[in-house]
Write an enzyme that holds these catalytic residues in place. Structure first.
Site, short mmCIF file in Angstrom:
data_model
loop_
_atom_site.label_atom_id
_atom_site.label_comp_id
_atom_site.label_asym_id
_atom_site.label_seq_id
_atom_site.Cartn_x
_atom_site.Cartn_y
_atom_site.Cartn_z
N VAL A 76 32.58 15.32 136.87
CA VAL A 76 33.93 14.76 136.76
C VAL A 76 34.83 15.26 137.89
O VAL A 76 35.89 14.69 138.16
CB VAL A 76 34.58 15.08 135.39
CG1 VAL A 76 33.90 14.29 134.29
CG2 VAL A 76 34.54 16.57 135.09
N ASN A 99 35.68 13.17 128.20
CA ASN A 99 35.02 13.92 127.13
C ASN A 99 34.20 15.10 127.65
O ASN A 99 33.95 16.06 126.92
CB ASN A 99 34.14 12.95 126.34
CG ASN A 99 33.13 13.66 125.47
OD1 ASN A 99 33.45 14.10 124.37
ND2 ASN A 99 31.89 13.79 125.97
N SER A 151 41.67 19.94 121.67
CA SER A 151 40.91 20.76 120.73
C SER A 151 41.87 21.51 119.82
O SER A 151 43.00 21.83 120.23
CB SER A 151 40.07 21.77 121.51
OG SER A 151 39.66 22.82 120.67
N TYR A 164 40.13 27.99 127.71
CA TYR A 164 39.85 26.67 127.10
C TYR A 164 41.08 26.09 126.41
O TYR A 164 41.40 24.92 126.57
CB TYR A 164 38.70 26.87 126.12
CG TYR A 164 38.20 25.66 125.39
CD1 TYR A 164 37.39 24.71 126.02
CD2 TYR A 164 38.50 25.47 124.04
CE1 TYR A 164 36.90 23.62 125.32
CE2 TYR A 164 38.01 24.39 123.34
CZ TYR A 164 37.21 23.46 123.98
OH TYR A 164 36.73 22.38 123.28
N LYS A 168 42.95 22.63 127.33
CA LYS A 168 42.94 21.58 126.33
C LYS A 168 44.34 21.10 125.99
O LYS A 168 44.56 19.90 125.79
CB LYS A 168 42.21 22.05 125.06
CG LYS A 168 40.68 22.08 125.21
CD LYS A 168 40.16 20.75 125.71
CE LYS A 168 38.70 20.50 125.40
NZ LYS A 168 38.22 19.25 126.05
N ARG A 199 25.91 20.90 120.70
CA ARG A 199 25.39 22.13 121.31
C ARG A 199 26.53 23.10 121.65
O ARG A 199 26.30 24.29 121.79
CB ARG A 199 24.56 21.80 122.55
CG ARG A 199 25.37 21.28 123.71
CD ARG A 199 24.54 21.14 124.96
NE ARG A 199 25.41 21.09 126.13
CZ ARG A 199 25.00 21.03 127.38
NH1 ARG A 199 23.70 20.97 127.63
NH2 ARG A 199 25.84 21.01 128.36
P1 NAI Z 1 28.42 18.78 124.42
O1 NAI Z 1 28.12 20.02 125.20
O2 NAI Z 1 27.39 18.27 123.50
O3 NAI Z 1 28.85 17.60 125.38
C1 NAI Z 1 29.55 17.80 126.58
C2 NAI Z 1 28.80 17.11 127.71
O4 NAI Z 1 29.58 17.20 128.91
C3 NAI Z 1 27.44 17.74 128.01
O5 NAI Z 1 26.43 16.75 127.88
C4 NAI Z 1 27.57 18.23 129.44
O6 NAI Z 1 26.40 18.11 130.19
C5 NAI Z 1 28.67 17.35 129.97
N1 NAI Z 1 29.35 17.94 131.13
C6 NAI Z 1 29.74 19.23 131.29
N2 NAI Z 1 30.33 19.41 132.48
C7 NAI Z 1 30.33 18.20 133.10
C8 NAI Z 1 30.82 17.74 134.34
N3 NAI Z 1 31.40 18.58 135.21
N4 NAI Z 1 30.68 16.44 134.65
C9 NAI Z 1 30.08 15.59 133.78
N5 NAI Z 1 29.59 15.97 132.59
C10 NAI Z 1 29.72 17.26 132.24
O7 NAI Z 1 29.76 19.11 123.59
P2 NAI Z 1 30.66 18.22 122.57
O8 NAI Z 1 30.92 19.07 121.40
O9 NAI Z 1 30.11 16.88 122.38
O10 NAI Z 1 32.04 18.15 123.38
C11 NAI Z 1 32.64 16.98 123.87
C12 NAI Z 1 34.10 17.25 124.14
O11 NAI Z 1 34.78 17.51 122.91
C13 NAI Z 1 34.38 18.46 125.02
O12 NAI Z 1 35.47 18.18 125.88
C14 NAI Z 1 34.74 19.54 124.04
O13 NAI Z 1 35.54 20.54 124.62
C15 NAI Z 1 35.50 18.73 123.00
N6 NAI Z 1 35.60 19.35 121.69
C16 NAI Z 1 34.52 19.38 120.86
C17 NAI Z 1 34.63 19.95 119.61
C18 NAI Z 1 33.52 19.92 118.65
O14 NAI Z 1 33.73 20.30 117.47
N7 NAI Z 1 32.33 19.47 119.03
C19 NAI Z 1 35.87 20.61 119.18
C20 NAI Z 1 36.96 20.45 120.08
C21 NAI Z 1 36.80 19.85 121.30
#
Ligand code: NAI
Length: 319
Positions: A76, A99, A151, A164, A168, A199
């Site tokens: 990104v 995301n 978040s 973070y 956020k 993850r």
């Molecule tokens: P996840 O780790 O499964 O998904 C995040 C994805 O972003 C990963 O596949 C990763 O490879 C990708 N990524 C990381 N850096 C990147 C970059 N520079 N360019 C492109 N892709 C990149 O985690 P999840 O839980 O699905 O998180 C999604 C979003 O939701 C994040 O922004 C996270 O901070 C936010 N979030 C999630 C929560 C949860 O309960 N799962 C709670 C609050 C926020």
């Protein structure tokens, strides 16, 4: 109406769509007819490494179900390239779901420059770069839907997440202004604070909770916010477990702690503290203009108070 929400003809970019929430968003948009750019750098949760496998797998999943998708492996931080993929492959960009994300949790004094900068670069600056690259196209189309991912850690604070949580909530500030600048072009920007097993969360949540809090219970909100029928703009939503709620700011009636022609003192602030922090009949200002009104009104109230020797307690509450 009973009409299903279709994304036929729409081009959607989901960043970080190789897993977790992003994957679910990509699958859901594709299932409803959108052409989806599945972006994922394919690195680890701390921002290291890269691989095309994560994005490829989701693209295959979508195509196997008859959907339209293309992979993008750029970070990104190369926002322009992500939007270029959408334009080259599908000719437009209608929806951007910011995301992608990583974690580098540390107690505050142990937070290094790298811990701070990486988190801000990926979450806040990355969302800025991707969204700015899409903006002119959305403006030309007179249509755009943008999602920022905040978040609970940002909204409420969380131990060990100073980097973070600040990034956020920075995204919420960004969204607030994009909602204002985009309004007249039918570009809407909303923010979600999701809760889901992934993850990222499997490191901090018990396994049964990770399994129960499915990304499927978050994606429908994101789809609705990105649909042309949805007029919501500048909203903040907590979402998870199949529940959606909206958040907003609240401001106490407050207390005027200054009198005409007298110095304002910390003692007056102290003596007014209960009133300052009393949320009875609180207001809910929703714009800078609305916020400022109260101050202008205070100026005239203090001025009208004259030079009488009124005690601070006798001063009127602000509107
Ligand atoms: P996840 O780790 O499964 O998904 C995040 C994805 O972003 C990963 O596949 C990763 O490879 C990708 N990524 C990381 N850096 C990147 C970059 N520079 N360019 C492109 N892709 C990149 O985690 P999840 O839980 O699905 O998180 C999604 C979003 O939701 C994040 O922004 C996270 O901070 C936010 N979030 C999630 C929560 C949860 O309960 N799962 C709670 C609050 C926020």
């Amino acid at each position: 109406t009973a009409m299903a929400l279709s994304f036929e003809g729409r081009v959607v970019l989901v960043t970080g769509a190789g897993g977790g929430l992003g994957r679910e968003y990509a699958l859901a948009f594709a299932q409803r007819g959108a052409s989806v750019v599945v972006n994922d750098l394919g690195g680890n949760t701390k921002g290291g490494g890269k691989s095309s496998a994560a994005a490829d797998k989701v693209v295959e999943e979508i195509r196997a179900k008859g959907g339209k998708a293309v992979a993008s492996y750029d970070s990104v931080e190369d926002g322009e390239k992500l939007i270029q993929s959408a334009l080259e492959r599908f000719g437009r960009i209608d929806v951007v779901v910011n995301n992608a994300g990583i974690l580098r949790d540390r107690s505050f004094p142990r937070t290094s420059d790298v811990d701070w900068d990486l988190i801000h670069r990926i979450h806040l600056r990355g969302s800025f770069l991707v969204t700015r690259a899409a903006w002119d196209q959305m403006k030309k189309q007179k249509f755009g839907r943008i999602i920022m991912t905040a978040s609970a850690a940002g909204i409420y604070g969380n131990f060990g997440q100073s980097n973070y949580s600040s990034a956020k909530l920075g995204l919420l500030g960004l969204a607030n202004t994009l909602a204002i600048e985009g309004r007249k072009y039918n570009i809407h920007c909303n923010t979600v604070a999701p809760v889901a097993g992934s993850r990222l969360t499997e490191t901090v949540m018990p396994p049964d909770l990770v399994a129960s809090l499915k990304p499927e219970y978050v994606a429908p909100l994101v789809l609705w916010l990105c649909h042309e029928q949805c007029q919501e703009n500048g909203g903040l939503f907590e979402v998870g477990a199949g529940w959606v709620g909206k958040l907003r700011w609240e401001r106490s009636r407050g207390q005027i702690v200054r009198q005409k022609n007298r110095a304002m003192t910390p003692e007056a602030v102290r003596d007014g503290w209960d009133r300052i922090c009393d949320f009875t009949d609180a207001t809910k200002p929703s714009s800078v203009q609305e916020s400022l009104q109260a101050f202008v009104s205070v100026l005239s109230q203090v001025d009208a108070g004259g030079q009488v020797e009124a005690s601070p307690a006798a001063a009127a509450a602000a509107p």
